[in-house]
Enzyme design. Structure first.
Site, PDB file in Angstrom:
ATOM      1  N   HIS A  17      -2.090  -0.099  11.629  1.00 37.07           N
ATOM      2  CA  HIS A  17      -3.449   0.822  11.050  1.00 37.07           C
ATOM      3  C   HIS A  17      -4.459   1.108  12.078  1.00 37.07           C
ATOM      4  O   HIS A  17      -4.801   2.233  12.447  1.00 37.07           O
ATOM      5  CB  HIS A  17      -4.125  -0.016  10.137  1.00 37.07           C
ATOM      6  N   LYS A  41      -2.604  -2.638  -6.312  1.00 35.72           N
ATOM      7  CA  LYS A  41      -2.193  -3.489  -5.308  1.00 35.72           C
ATOM      8  C   LYS A  41      -3.114  -4.625  -5.798  1.00 35.72           C
ATOM      9  O   LYS A  41      -4.146  -4.581  -6.024  1.00 35.72           O
ATOM     10  CB  LYS A  41      -2.321  -3.144  -3.855  1.00 35.72           C
ATOM     11  N   ARG A  91       5.254   5.773   8.212  1.00 36.31           N
ATOM     12  CA  ARG A  91       6.257   4.672   8.885  1.00 36.31           C
ATOM     13  C   ARG A  91       7.721   5.168   8.972  1.00 36.31           C
ATOM     14  O   ARG A  91       8.492   5.208   9.986  1.00 36.31           O
ATOM     15  CB  ARG A  91       6.193   3.200   8.308  1.00 36.31           C
ATOM     16  N   SER A 129       0.999  -4.428   5.705  1.00 35.30           N
ATOM     17  CA  SER A 129      -0.027  -5.581   5.393  1.00 35.30           C
ATOM     18  C   SER A 129       0.661  -6.594   4.559  1.00 35.30           C
ATOM     19  O   SER A 129       0.510  -8.014   4.826  1.00 35.30           O
ATOM     20  CB  SER A 129      -1.151  -5.255   4.570  1.00 35.30           C
TER      21      SER A 129
HETATM   22  P1  ADP Z   1       0.088  -0.925   3.697  1.00 33.86           P
HETATM   23  O1  ADP Z   1       0.905   0.081   3.143  1.00 33.86           O
HETATM   24  O2  ADP Z   1       0.300  -1.824   4.727  1.00 33.86           O
HETATM   25  O3  ADP Z   1      -0.223  -1.897   2.320  1.00 33.86           O
HETATM   26  P2  ADP Z   1      -2.347   0.637   3.317  1.00 33.86           P
HETATM   27  O4  ADP Z   1      -2.231   0.904   1.988  1.00 33.86           O
HETATM   28  O5  ADP Z   1      -3.642  -0.268   3.753  1.00 33.86           O
HETATM   29  O6  ADP Z   1      -1.252  -0.374   3.969  1.00 33.86           O
HETATM   30  O7  ADP Z   1      -1.945   1.862   4.431  1.00 33.86           O
HETATM   31  C1  ADP Z   1      -3.013   2.801   4.777  1.00 33.86           C
HETATM   32  C2  ADP Z   1      -2.432   3.975   5.544  1.00 33.86           C
HETATM   33  O8  ADP Z   1      -1.872   3.444   6.775  1.00 33.86           O
HETATM   34  C3  ADP Z   1      -1.351   4.595   4.714  1.00 33.86           C
HETATM   35  O9  ADP Z   1      -1.305   6.008   5.150  1.00 33.86           O
HETATM   36  C4  ADP Z   1       0.047   3.923   5.460  1.00 33.86           C
HETATM   37  O10 ADP Z   1       1.134   4.719   5.331  1.00 33.86           O
HETATM   38  C5  ADP Z   1      -0.656   3.766   6.795  1.00 33.86           C
HETATM   39  N1  ADP Z   1       0.173   2.608   7.459  1.00 33.86           N
HETATM   40  C6  ADP Z   1       0.347   1.444   7.249  1.00 33.86           C
HETATM   41  N2  ADP Z   1       0.794   0.663   8.192  1.00 33.86           N
HETATM   42  C7  ADP Z   1       0.965   1.621   9.119  1.00 33.86           C
HETATM   43  C8  ADP Z   1       1.863   1.227  10.299  1.00 33.86           C
HETATM   44  N3  ADP Z   1       2.469   0.239  10.771  1.00 33.86           N
HETATM   45  N4  ADP Z   1       1.843   2.499  11.290  1.00 33.86           N
HETATM   46  C9  ADP Z   1       1.116   3.605  10.667  1.00 33.86           C
HETATM   47  N5  ADP Z   1       0.696   3.685   9.539  1.00 33.86           N
HETATM   48  C10 ADP Z   1       0.719   2.674   8.771  1.00 33.86           C
END
Ligand code: ADP
Length: 161
Positions: A17, A41, A91, A129
C-alpha cells in the site's frame, strides 16, 4: 489542484500500500487515502486504529491526507473532496476482474471521475493485509511486509485476538 483518492481497508497498511501511496503522491498534487469501513470484510483493527496507522507511516509525505470513508458511494466521496481520480493498485490478474467491474460501474455512476490503475511493484506483488495477519498470527517476522513503525501495533492486536 489535481486531487486523487486511494481507497482501501488497510487492515493493516502494508509496504505494498505504502509503495502505491508514495508513487501516486509524486503524480498528483494531493492524495487522499480513504480508509473504508467495508462491510464485506471483517477488519481486526477499528477504523480509527487503521487511520492512525496510515497517518503514522505517511507522516513524512507532505501531500498525503488520511480520511475515513464510512458511508455512501466512493464516487460521491470523490466529488465531495474535489478529487477527479481514483487510484487502484493491481497485484495480479486475480485483482483485475473485480477492479475492472468497479471502474466501469464508477464511470457509469460519475463519468467525471477517472480510475487509474497502478501496477504493484514486483517486490510487493505477493503482499496483502490478510497474508500479513496470517503470518503475524502464526508468530512470523513481519519485517519487510509492513512499515517498522506499526509492527508492534500489529503484534499487540493479533495477541489480543
Ligand atoms: P487488501 O486487498 O490487501 O485487503 P485493501 O482493500 O486495503 O487491501 O486494498 C486497497 C488497495 O490497495 C486496492 O486497490 C488493492 O488492489 C491495493 N493493494 C493491496 N495490496 C497491494 C500491494 N501489495 N501492491 C499494490 N497494491 C496493493
Amino acid at each position: 489542484m489535481n486531487i486523487a483518492i486511494y481507497p482501501g481497508s488497510f487492515d493493516p497498511v502494508t509496504n505494498g500500500h505504502l509503495d502505491i501511496i508514495r508513487r501516486s503522491a509524486k503524480i498528483f498534487d494531493k492524495l487522499i487515502v480513504a480508509v473504508s469501513v467495508n462491510s464485506q470484510k471483517k477488519p481486526i483493527f477499528s477504523i480509527d486504529e487503521r487511520i492512525e496507522m496510515v497517518k503514522k507511516v505517511t507522516s513524512d509525505i507532505e501531500n498525503v491526507e488520511v480520511k475515513a470513508f464510512t458511508a455512501g458511494l466512493l464516487v460521491d466521496f470523490a466529488v465531495e473532496e474535489k478529487a477527479k481520480s481514483l487510484i487502484k493498485g493491481l497485484r495480479a490478474v486475480s485483482d483485475f476482474e473485480y477492479e475492472f467491474q468497479m471502474a466501469l460501474i464508477n464511470k457509469k455512476l460519475k463519468p467525471s471521475v477517472e480510475t487509474f490503475f497502478m501496477m504493484a511493484s514486483e517486490e510487493y506483488s505477493y503482499l496483502s493485509s490478510s497474508i500479513v495477519k496470517e503470518v503475524g498470527s502464526l508468530g512470523g517476522d513481519l519485517t519487510g511486509f509492513v512499515p517498522e513503525e506499526i509492527i508492534d501495533d500489529i503484534k499487540t492486536k493479533l495477541a489480543s485476538k
